[in-house]
Design a protein around this motif. Structure first.
Motif, PDB file in Angstrom:
ATOM      1  N   ARG A  96       0.853  -1.191   0.000  1.00 14.10           N
ATOM      2  CA  ARG A  96       0.000   0.000   0.000  1.00 14.10           C
ATOM      3  C   ARG A  96       0.883   1.233   0.000  1.00 14.10           C
ATOM      4  O   ARG A  96       2.079   1.171   0.246  1.00 14.10           O
ATOM      5  CB  ARG A  96      -0.883   0.012   1.251  1.00 14.10           C
ATOM      6  N   ASP A  97       0.273   2.383  -0.265  1.00 19.69           N
ATOM      7  CA  ASP A  97       1.041   3.635  -0.289  1.00 19.69           C
ATOM      8  C   ASP A  97       1.668   3.952   1.057  1.00 19.69           C
ATOM      9  O   ASP A  97       2.655   4.675   1.130  1.00 19.69           O
ATOM     10  CB  ASP A  97       0.152   4.799  -0.741  1.00 19.69           C
ATOM     11  N   HIS A 106      -7.435  -4.285  -2.325  1.00 15.02           N
ATOM     12  CA  HIS A 106      -6.396  -3.748  -3.201  1.00 15.02           C
ATOM     13  C   HIS A 106      -6.124  -4.697  -4.370  1.00 15.02           C
ATOM     14  O   HIS A 106      -6.020  -4.273  -5.523  1.00 15.02           O
ATOM     15  CB  HIS A 106      -5.100  -3.520  -2.427  1.00 15.02           C
ATOM     16  N   GLY A 145      -4.282   2.452  -4.668  1.00 12.71           N
ATOM     17  CA  GLY A 145      -3.403   3.063  -3.667  1.00 12.71           C
ATOM     18  C   GLY A 145      -2.248   2.153  -3.305  1.00 12.71           C
ATOM     19  O   GLY A 145      -1.908   2.008  -2.133  1.00 12.71           O
ATOM     20  N   THR A 146      -1.628   1.545  -4.305  1.00 13.67           N
ATOM     21  CA  THR A 146      -0.517   0.620  -4.074  1.00 13.67           C
ATOM     22  C   THR A 146       0.644   0.978  -4.993  1.00 13.67           C
ATOM     23  O   THR A 146       0.506   1.803  -5.891  1.00 13.67           O
ATOM     24  CB  THR A 146      -0.940  -0.831  -4.386  1.00 13.67           C
TER      25      THR A 146
END
Length: 186
Positions: A96-97, A106, A145-146
């Motif tokens: 993830r971010d 995700h 968001g990865t």
């Protein structure tokens, strides 16, 4: 290097994967998925195709395609916490971010976006989006968001030993061999 500050105020220095490493890992993954798809379709054609209604046969073929191109990659990425065959080979992981492990949500978003950007456009959409992103994120990464992280990073080279200028003359004359036993005991 990318730095992330965790909730405990610890700065993590994470190294995003390069564009080339991500592309090669994706090629390995796509090749493995297409081999699996081909094997399942050949197996289906040899065993069940004659005895089924044509509409049911097409529905089963569509189910096999969805299974191999969406369900299997999502399951592998979820269960292995961001790895796949290509990423294992290249030493990458999807995170993830914030640096945490990916979850089903995700992986599902990435898997659904992969159908569009990798399979339907032959990778050109993923290529263009990743080319203009500093972390080489593809469209699925932006939506989920990865990003891909390098797990295997080479150890930094040890700093060379530097001789102080004042000791240079002494170092040329010094005998740094083994001490004689009698001197060593004293």
């Amino acid at each position: 290097m990318s730095s992330i500050v965790t909730g405990e105020a610890v700065v993590l220095e994470l190294r995003p994967a390069s564009f080339a490493a991500r592309a090669l890992s994706s090629i390995i993954d796509v090749f493995a998925q297409l081999l699996l798809l081909l094997a399942l379709l050949v197996l289906f054609a040899q065993t069940l195709s004659e005895s089924l209604d044509p509409a049911l046969g097409r529905a089963l073929i569509l189910g096999i395609v969805v299974l191999v191109l969406v369900v299997v990659p999502v399951a592998v990425e979820t269960l292995s916490r961001g790895k796949s065959l290509g990423r294992l080979a290249m030493g990458l992981r999807i995170v993830r971010d914030d640096g945490g492990a990916v979850r089903f949500r995700h992986a599902f978003i990435r898997g659904m976006a992969a159908v569009l950007e990798i399979y339907l456009t032959a990778g050109s959409l993923a290529f263009v989006v990743a080319l203009f992103n500093e972390k080489s994120k593809r469209l699925g990464d932006l939506m989920a968001g990865t990003y891909a992280l390098r797990e295997r990073v080479g150890a930094p080279a040890p700093a060379p030993a530097v001789m102080p200028p004042a000791l240079r003359g002494w170092a040329g004359l010094a005998d740094i061999g083994r001490l004689p036993d009698a001197l060593d005991r004293r």
